[in-house]
Design an enzyme around this catalytic site. Structure first.
Site, short mmCIF file in Angstrom:
data_model
loop_
_atom_site.label_atom_id
_atom_site.label_comp_id
_atom_site.label_asym_id
_atom_site.label_seq_id
_atom_site.Cartn_x
_atom_site.Cartn_y
_atom_site.Cartn_z
N TYR A 56 -88.26 -51.70 84.79
CA TYR A 56 -87.76 -52.12 86.10
C TYR A 56 -86.31 -51.65 86.31
O TYR A 56 -85.97 -51.10 87.36
CB TYR A 56 -87.84 -53.65 86.22
CG TYR A 56 -87.23 -54.20 87.49
CD1 TYR A 56 -87.91 -54.12 88.70
CD2 TYR A 56 -85.97 -54.81 87.48
CE1 TYR A 56 -87.35 -54.63 89.86
CE2 TYR A 56 -85.41 -55.33 88.64
CZ TYR A 56 -86.10 -55.23 89.83
OH TYR A 56 -85.55 -55.73 90.99
N LYS A 75 -84.66 -49.01 89.14
CA LYS A 75 -83.54 -49.27 90.06
C LYS A 75 -82.42 -48.23 89.87
O LYS A 75 -81.69 -47.91 90.82
CB LYS A 75 -83.02 -50.70 89.87
CG LYS A 75 -84.04 -51.76 90.32
CD LYS A 75 -84.38 -51.66 91.82
CE LYS A 75 -85.45 -52.61 92.28
NZ LYS A 75 -85.75 -52.56 93.70
#
Ligand SMILES: NC(=O)c1ccc[n+]([C@@H]2O[C@H](COP(=O)([O-])OP(=O)(O)OC[C@H]3O[C@@H](n4cnc5c(N)ncnc54)[C@H](OP(=O)(O)O)[C@@H]3O)[C@@H](O)[C@H]2O)c1
Length: 325
Positions: free
Chosen positions: A201, A205
């Site tokens: 994750y 980003k």
């Protein structure tokens, strides 16, 4: 400020300001708008008098429930809101959604690319692990497909339009070990089942931060009239960590997280912010240099260029010509 000090400051000392910039007359799209930050961003936009908001959701049913909730809390007439289907895990769905936007909307003043996931186990979506497809590749595809509509709205109506992404402060802690892959193979390595970890994750980003900085350079606001920026909302209570649900996780969220309404203010700010925010990273509504972790210095610039090149190649295989519009 260290990552920990920044976290404490954000979660306990400082709050993003209440948005006040009017949305009157504006047509806006928010992806992933049926819950969490997206839902709260729509509620703010309605309160700020947006003329029309499209909730782009993979479940029409959940989107309709979100509309009912917004109308009951704001007294907004339901005709101002609509749910359009968008599944970011499917390139066909992203393209169909963009085609509908481009053909059916008379204007588009802002889009908030907010939909995102964290997966605990490996799921293939198209040719990537699902987090990468949803948070990065489909996001970039949609940005390229929708940007012409934002430019057109600027030209027709003489307004500044916005493309805003929901990023995260967690880009700072991405270790992105897949960057050791040979040239041209970054996405192939990320699609390898054995590379999935808790870092995925954060890496997504970081990649989307790199994408937005390059995308904004490609399309300067002075020639397009479109402000492109990336916000970071802090740690917020939402369903994002649903696959890790436990009593301890719920207690930690209760103790540490901001309400989604508070984090959503950053999205609402980004989608109406001044031209100075073009290409900028905006945690808590402030222009901040994202010069931490793997985004730092010369090595960060080189990694950004590499990601950009490999991502554009990938987008061209999905939809030839898309990066040249
Ligand atoms: N919460 C935080 O602390 C935090 C911090 C920084 C950044 N963010 C970012 O904020 C954004 C919103 O997350 P949230 O915290 O509000 O989490 P959330 O409550 O889980 O909301 C995520 C939204 O994205 C949608 N979504 C997921 N996969 C999708 C797909 N394939 N196609 C279309 N929509 C999809 C979800 O729809 P379904 O309901 O159908 O799953 C939901 O509407 C994400 O980009 C996240 O990375 C969150």
């Amino acid at each position: 400020m260290s990552l920990l000090a920044g976290f404490i400051y954000r979660q306990f000392i400082h709050e993003p300001p209440v948005p006040t910039e009017s949305y009157e007359g504006r047509t806006v799209i928010v992806t992933g708008a049926n819950q969490g930050l997206g839902l709260e961003a729509v509620r703010w936009m309605v309160k700020l008098k947006a003329s029309r908001v499209i909730l782009a959701c993979r479940s029409l049913e959940k989107g309709e429930a979100a509309i009912a909730d917004i109308c009951s809390t704001t007294r907004c007439p339901p005709e101002k809101l609509a749910v359009w289907r968008l599944d970011m895990a499917s390139y066909a769905s992203v393209q169909a959604f963009a085609d509908k936007v481009n053909s059916e909307l008379p204007r588009l003043d802002a889009i908030v690319l907010n939909a995102g996931v964290i997966r605990r186990t490996f799921h293939l979506a198209e040719d990537n692990e699902e987090t990468i497809t949803t948070n990065v590749v489909s996001l970039a595809l949609l940005a390229f497909l929708i940007h012409p509509k934002l430019r057109e709205t600027h030209a027709k109506f003489g307004v500044t339009t916005h493309l805003t992404v929901t990023g995260s402060e967690l880009y700072e802690s991405a270790s992105f070990r897949e960057r050791k892959a040979p040239p041209g193979k970054l996405f192939e390595r990320l699609a390898d089942k054995n590379t999935l970890s808790m870092d995925r994750y954060d890496t997504s980003k970081l990649l989307v931060l790199f994408f937005i900085r390059e995308f904004a350079t490609l399309y300067p606001v002075d020639s397009t009239g479109v402000v492109i920026n990336i916000v970071a909302p802090g740690f917020c209570g939402s369903q994002l960590g649903r696959e890790w649900d436990s009593r301890a996780a719920r207690a930690a969220t209760k103790a540490l997280a901001r309400p989604a309404e508070v984090g959503a203010r950053t999205l609402v700010y980004g989608a109406s912010a001044s031209k100075d925010t073009h290409g900028q990273y905006l945690p808590d509504c402030k222009i901040t240099q994202p010069n931490r972790g793997l985004a730092k210095g010369k090595a960060g610039e080189e990694l950004q260029k590499r990601v950009w090149t490999e991502l554009k190649t990938k987008l061209e295989t999905i939809r030839p010509g898309v990066t040249m519009a």
